[in-house]
Design an enzyme around this catalytic site. Structure first.
Site, short mmCIF file in Angstrom:
data_model
loop_
_atom_site.label_atom_id
_atom_site.label_comp_id
_atom_site.label_asym_id
_atom_site.label_seq_id
_atom_site.Cartn_x
_atom_site.Cartn_y
_atom_site.Cartn_z
N THR A 1 42.09 79.36 -43.94
CA THR A 1 43.11 79.70 -44.94
C THR A 1 43.57 78.45 -45.67
O THR A 1 43.00 77.35 -45.50
CB THR A 1 44.26 80.53 -44.30
N LYS B 1 40.10 76.54 -47.97
CA LYS B 1 39.09 77.54 -48.35
C LYS B 1 37.98 76.99 -49.25
O LYS B 1 36.86 77.51 -49.23
CB LYS B 1 39.75 78.74 -49.05
N GLY C 1 45.42 81.50 -59.22
CA GLY C 1 45.22 80.53 -58.14
C GLY C 1 43.98 80.88 -57.33
O GLY C 1 43.09 81.60 -57.80
N GLY C 2 43.94 80.37 -56.10
CA GLY C 2 42.78 80.56 -55.24
C GLY C 2 42.46 82.03 -55.01
O GLY C 2 41.30 82.45 -55.06
N ASP D 1 37.53 88.24 -47.99
CA ASP D 1 38.71 88.68 -48.76
C ASP D 1 38.31 89.72 -49.81
O ASP D 1 39.06 90.66 -50.07
CB ASP D 1 39.35 87.49 -49.49
N LYS E 1 44.86 77.39 -66.44
CA LYS E 1 44.20 77.88 -65.23
C LYS E 1 43.61 79.27 -65.45
O LYS E 1 42.52 79.60 -64.97
CB LYS E 1 45.17 77.87 -64.04
N THR F 1 50.62 79.10 -65.92
CA THR F 1 49.91 77.96 -66.51
C THR F 1 48.66 78.49 -67.20
O THR F 1 47.68 78.89 -66.55
CB THR F 1 49.53 76.95 -65.40
N GLY G 1 49.42 94.45 -49.44
CA GLY G 1 48.34 93.60 -48.95
C GLY G 1 47.92 93.85 -47.51
O GLY G 1 46.99 93.19 -47.02
P1 ATR Z 1 46.73 81.35 -53.87
O1 ATR Z 1 45.60 80.57 -53.30
O2 ATR Z 1 47.43 82.22 -52.85
O3 ATR Z 1 46.35 82.11 -55.09
P2 ATR Z 1 47.88 79.24 -55.43
O4 ATR Z 1 46.50 78.76 -55.72
O5 ATR Z 1 48.92 78.24 -55.09
O6 ATR Z 1 47.85 80.27 -54.25
O7 ATR Z 1 48.37 80.12 -56.67
C1 ATR Z 1 49.67 80.60 -56.78
C2 ATR Z 1 49.79 81.45 -58.04
O8 ATR Z 1 51.15 81.89 -58.16
C3 ATR Z 1 49.45 80.70 -59.31
O9 ATR Z 1 48.86 81.59 -60.23
C4 ATR Z 1 50.84 80.25 -59.79
O10 ATR Z 1 50.94 79.99 -61.17
P3 ATR Z 1 50.66 78.49 -61.75
O11 ATR Z 1 49.15 78.39 -61.84
O12 ATR Z 1 51.31 78.47 -63.06
O13 ATR Z 1 51.26 77.52 -60.77
C5 ATR Z 1 51.65 81.48 -59.45
N1 ATR Z 1 53.08 81.18 -59.36
C6 ATR Z 1 53.72 80.50 -58.39
N2 ATR Z 1 55.06 80.42 -58.67
C7 ATR Z 1 55.24 81.08 -59.85
C8 ATR Z 1 56.39 81.35 -60.69
N3 ATR Z 1 57.63 80.95 -60.34
N4 ATR Z 1 56.18 82.05 -61.82
C9 ATR Z 1 54.95 82.48 -62.18
N5 ATR Z 1 53.83 82.25 -61.44
C10 ATR Z 1 53.97 81.56 -60.30
#
Ligand code: ATR
Length: 270
Positions: free
Chosen positions: A64, A68, A126-127, A104, A153, A150, A235
């Site tokens: 995890t 990963k 994200g991931g 997953d 990404k 963002t 989930g």
């Molecule tokens: P995971 O591997 O579980 O996907 P991660 O790679 O840290 O975890 O990704 C977290 C996701 O939640 C990202 O898409 C992040 O957006 P950013 O790429 O802009 O960081 C999103 N996220 C986290 N906090 C957020 C917030 N307050 N508002 C909107 N999106 C958020």
């Protein structure tokens, strides 16, 4: 029965993981001589961990956050699905080869099998989002849109997977009948009161809201979706089905009962 096979999950941190509870229960109910640990491995110790894995040897492992992606450098083979996603969550031995798999995607698609959505909106990039988009493509959902706080990404994923993109502040304009949350908004911890999608944007439409979070089971997004008349999926099924797929890789195809597993995990989450 004396356990002869070691399994575990590596992560950093690892304290929140329910995988040890689930797999140790599954081993005992299947009569498999395994024991499953939670291993906190700092990123700078990852190479050492893989050396230990091969020396002991460890029979199988889950991976995890944050390992990963970086673990791929230390394995012998990777499945096609995991290669596409660019991350692995399971290690197993095929004869003397250490193989990386990503279950997953199997877990995520399980509750969507047989349904026919027209347009999926993926919240977050994200991931986890990479596995989710791979799963949605596998299900042949005709239109997929991604959005992320963002933008850059989301754009990288949109380019890689050839899907649509919408800016985060325009996400309510996407007419999706399947909305998947892959962000951390709503997860136990600092973001637990937050939602990635407002209730009023759901009103007057229908479909399925799928939040891949299971801690808690009823995130603000899931509650809002239910109140707005949408179907929901949390989930928990994904978590259990990814575990069933990993378990099968370690036990020559054995399975454990999903419903009993869901009861076990739900009780632990209370
Ligand atoms: P995971 O591997 O579980 O996907 P991660 O790679 O840290 O975890 O990704 C977290 C996701 O939640 C990202 O898409 C992040 O957006 P950013 O790429 O802009 O960081 C999103 N996220 C986290 N906090 C957020 C917030 N307050 N508002 C909107 N999106 C958020």
């Amino acid at each position: 029965m004396f356990p002869t096979k070691s399994y575990g999950i590596i992560g950093y941190p690892i304290g929140h993981s329910l995988s040890p509870n689930l797999h140790n229960w599954a081993f005992s109910q299947a009569g498999w001589p395994g024991v499953y640990f939670g291993w906190k491995i700092a990123p700078e110790k990852l190479e050492d961990f893989f050396r230990a894995f091969r020396v002991l040897p460890i029979s199988g492992c889950n991976i995890t956050i944050p390992h990963k992606v970086n673990s791929i450098a230390y394995i012998d083979e990777i499945s096609d699905a995991a290669k596409k996603i660019g991350s692995i969550n399971t290690l197993y031995w095929r004869e003397d080869k250490l193989v990386g798999e990503n279950t997953d995607i199997i877990g995520f698609t399980y509750p969507l099998k047989g349904s026919s959505f027209k347009h999926a909106l993926v919240l977050g990039a994200g991931g986890a989002a990479r596995a989710i988009v791979t799963g949605l493509k596998e299900l042949k959902i005709p239109s997929i849109t991604i959005t992320n706080r963002t933008y850059e990404k989301a754009r990288q994923l949109a380019d890689f997977f050839d899907i649509e993109i919408i800016p985060w502040n325009k996400r309510m304009d996407c007419e999706a009948d399947l909305i998947v949350n892959t962000t951390s908004l709503g997860m136990k911890g600092p973001d637990e009161d937050l939602t990635p999608y407002n209730k009023e944007w759901l009103q007057g439409r229908s479909g399925l809201v799928y939040d891949i979070i299971y801690t808690p089971i009823d995130t603000p997004l899931i509650k809002d979706a239910e109140e707005a008349g949408w179907k929901t999926e949390n989930g928990l099924t994904m978590f259990i089905q990814q575990a069933i797929a990993s378990f099968a890789l370690w036990t020559n195809g054995l399975k454990f009962p999903a419903e009993e597993a869901a009861k076990l995990i739900s009780a632990l989450l209370k």
